[in-house]
Design an enzyme around this catalytic site. Structure first.
Site, PDB file in Angstrom:
ATOM      1  N   GLY A 132      -0.906  12.337  13.066  1.00  0.00           N
ATOM      2  CA  GLY A 132      -0.639  11.524  14.253  1.00  0.00           C
ATOM      3  C   GLY A 132       0.818  11.103  14.236  1.00  0.00           C
ATOM      4  O   GLY A 132       1.673  11.775  13.643  1.00  0.00           O
ATOM      5  N   ARG A 215      -5.340   3.692   4.733  1.00  0.00           N
ATOM      6  CA  ARG A 215      -6.327   2.660   4.417  1.00  0.00           C
ATOM      7  C   ARG A 215      -6.880   2.931   3.026  1.00  0.00           C
ATOM      8  O   ARG A 215      -7.115   4.084   2.660  1.00  0.00           O
ATOM      9  CB  ARG A 215      -7.477   2.668   5.435  1.00  0.00           C
ATOM     10  CG  ARG A 215      -7.117   2.030   6.774  1.00  0.00           C
ATOM     11  CD  ARG A 215      -6.879   0.515   6.640  1.00  0.00           C
ATOM     12  NE  ARG A 215      -6.577  -0.128   7.909  1.00  0.00           N
ATOM     13  CZ  ARG A 215      -5.349  -0.380   8.362  1.00  0.00           C
ATOM     14  NH1 ARG A 215      -4.294  -0.047   7.648  1.00  0.00           N
ATOM     15  NH2 ARG A 215      -5.167  -0.992   9.515  1.00  0.00           N
ATOM     16  N   GLU A 244      -9.108  -4.701  -0.736  1.00  0.00           N
ATOM     17  CA  GLU A 244      -7.980  -5.632  -0.704  1.00  0.00           C
ATOM     18  C   GLU A 244      -8.469  -7.062  -0.572  1.00  0.00           C
ATOM     19  O   GLU A 244      -9.418  -7.305   0.166  1.00  0.00           O
ATOM     20  CB  GLU A 244      -7.071  -5.287   0.481  1.00  0.00           C
ATOM     21  CG  GLU A 244      -6.336  -3.994   0.266  1.00  0.00           C
ATOM     22  CD  GLU A 244      -5.492  -3.591   1.468  1.00  0.00           C
ATOM     23  OE1 GLU A 244      -5.220  -4.426   2.343  1.00  0.00           O
ATOM     24  OE2 GLU A 244      -5.117  -2.430   1.516  1.00  0.00           O
ATOM     25  N   HIS A 262       0.149  -3.711   0.665  1.00  0.00           N
ATOM     26  CA  HIS A 262      -0.085  -3.374   2.078  1.00  0.00           C
ATOM     27  C   HIS A 262       1.060  -3.903   2.968  1.00  0.00           C
ATOM     28  O   HIS A 262       0.847  -4.763   3.825  1.00  0.00           O
ATOM     29  CB  HIS A 262      -1.440  -3.944   2.539  1.00  0.00           C
ATOM     30  CG  HIS A 262      -1.978  -3.260   3.760  1.00  0.00           C
ATOM     31  ND1 HIS A 262      -3.330  -3.146   4.015  1.00  0.00           N
ATOM     32  CD2 HIS A 262      -1.352  -2.670   4.811  1.00  0.00           C
ATOM     33  CE1 HIS A 262      -3.509  -2.505   5.171  1.00  0.00           C
ATOM     34  NE2 HIS A 262      -2.328  -2.212   5.668  1.00  0.00           N
ATOM     35  N   ALA A 264       3.535  -1.627   4.438  1.00  0.00           N
ATOM     36  CA  ALA A 264       4.290  -0.495   5.009  1.00  0.00           C
ATOM     37  C   ALA A 264       4.971  -0.838   6.336  1.00  0.00           C
ATOM     38  O   ALA A 264       6.077  -0.381   6.603  1.00  0.00           O
ATOM     39  CB  ALA A 264       3.394   0.727   5.157  1.00  0.00           C
TER      40      ALA A 264
HETATM   41  C1  GLV Z   1      -1.459  -1.870   9.124  1.00  0.00           C
HETATM   42  O1  GLV Z   1      -2.097  -1.587   8.166  1.00  0.00           O
HETATM   43  C2  GLV Z   1      -1.701  -1.326  10.421  1.00  0.00           C
HETATM   44  O2  GLV Z   1      -2.733  -0.683  10.629  1.00  0.00           O
HETATM   45  O3  GLV Z   1      -0.876  -1.542  11.309  1.00  0.00           O
END
Ligand code: GLV
Length: 303
Positions: A132, A215, A244, A262, A264
Site C-alpha cells: 500500500g 502491527r 503492547e 510504536h 513510526a
Molecule cells: C499507527 O500505528 C497507525 O496505524 O497510524
C-alpha cells in the site's frame, strides 16, 4: 460542546463509555478499543475518527451496521512511517544500538578490523509485504540504495507503478526465500495474524533481517525471539508488539533486535497533521458532509 481528555494515557473503558453518553463524535487513539459492546453502550455516536491509519482497534463491521462512520488518517503519515521503518532497517543491519552501547559502556579501547560487522543494505533484495502507501514509500527509498525490490500484496500494483518503483510482485514464499530484508506493511487482518511465524522465519536467509512497523500480531513474537536467538535470521527491527505495551521478555535480552515503542509516525509535524485530519473527519460527519478519509468497510470485506 467538546469534552477533551488531555492526559496522554487512555481513559478506562467505563469512563470512556460514561463520557460518550449523549456524544455524537469521538476522536480516539489506537489504544481505545471501540468494539461491539462499546458501540452498543453509546447509541448516539455518529462518527469515530481514529488518529491512525490502522484501525484494528475498531469493530468496523459492527459500526457500519449501526450507521457509525469510521475514519482514519492515511497519507499524512506515509513518509514519516516509511522513514522510521527505514531507520529500523539500517539500525538493525548496521548494529547502531549495539555500537552506541559499546561506546557508552567504555568498551571502545582501540579500533578493530572485525568490530561490530553488520550487513550491507545497498545492492541487496528488499521484500515488502503489503504494497500500500507505506510499502510503496519503502520501495522508493530502496531505489536510492540500488536494491532489488520484491513485493507481496493481495492486489497487484499497476504496471506503471511497478516500473517506476522497480518492484516485482511475487508470492510470500519466494519473497521470504530471496529477500535480504523483509519489511511488513500489511494491515492486521485475520489472514495476516502470525503471517510471520516459525515456518516463515525458517524460510528466510540466515543473513536476512526482518522489519515490522505494521502491527505486532502480524509476527509470532515467541517464534521471532527463538529465530533471533538461534540464528535463523540475522536481526530484526521492531516497532510494534503482539501485546503492547508488553514485549516478549526474550526479545528484550537479544542484541540483534532493535526495539521501539510504536513510534513510526511520531514526528512532530506528522502527529499534528494526523490530529488535524481526525478532527476534520469528525466535524465533516457531524456537519452532514462526507469526511476526507473514511474507512471503506468494503475494503475489509474484499481483502
Ligand atoms: C499507527 O500505528 C497507525 O496505524 O497510524
Amino acid at each position: 460542546m467538546v469534552d477533551l481528555h488531555e492526559a496522554d494515557k487512555p481513559l478506562g473503558r467505563t469512563e470512556l463509555i460514561a463520557r460518550l453518553k449523549g456524544r455524537q463524535g469521538l476522536v480516539c487513539l489506537i489504544t481505545d478499543a471501540i468494539d461491539a459492546p462499546l458501540l452498543a453502550a453509546c447509541p448516539d455516536l455518529k462518527v469515530v475518527a481514529n488518529v491512525a491509519v490502522g484501525f484494528n482497534n475498531i469493530d468496523v463491521v459492527e459500526a457500519t451496521k449501526r450507521g457509525v462512520v469510521i475514519t482514519n488518517t492515511p497519507d499524512v503519515l506515509t513518509e514519516t512511517t516509511a522513514d522510521f521503518a527505514w531507520t529500523l532497517l539500517m539500525a538493525t543491519a548496521r548494529r547502531v544500538v549495539e555500537a552506541d552501547r559499546y561506546v557508552r559502556e567504555g568498551k571502545f579501547k582501540q579500533w578493530e578490523f572485525m568490530l561490530l560487522l553488520g550487513g550491507d543494505i545497498h545492492g541487496k533484495t528488499l521484500g515488502i509485504i503489503g504494497f500500500g502507501r507505506i510499502g510503496r514509500a519503502m520501495a522508493r527509498r530502496a531505489r536510492g540504495f540500488d536494491m532489488r525490490v520484491l513485493y507481496q500484496d493481495a492486489v497487484a500494483a499497476n504496471p506503471a507503478t511497478e516500473r517506476e518503483l522497480l518492484a516485482t510482485r511475487t508470492d510470500t514464499a519466494t519473497l521470504l526465500r530471496e529477500s535480504d530484508f523483509v519489511t511488513l506493511h500489511t494491515p492486521l487482518l485475520p489472514e495476516t495474524q502470525h503471517l510471520i511465524n516459525a515456518e516463515s522465519l525458517k524460510t528466510m536467509k540466515k543473513t536476512a533481517y526482518l522489519v515490522n512497523a505494521s502491527r505486532g500480531p502480524v509476527v509470532d513474537e515467541a517464534a521471532l525471539a527463538q529465530a533471533l536467538k538461534e540464528g535463523w535470521i540475522a536481526g530484526a527491527g521492531i516497532d510494534v508488539f503482539e501485546r503492547e505495551p508488553e514485549v516478549h521478555p526474550a526479545l528484550r535480552g537479544l542484541p540483534n533486535a532493535v526495539l521501539a515503542p510504536h513510534i513510526a509516525s511520531a514526528s512532530s509535524d506528522t502527529r499534528l497533521k494526523m490530529a488535524n485530519l481526525a478532527v476534520d473527519n469528525c466535524l465533516a460527519v457531524l456537519e452532514g458532509n462526507t469526511p476526507p478519509t473514511p474507512v471503506n468497510p468494503e475494503v475489509l470485506a474484499r481483502r
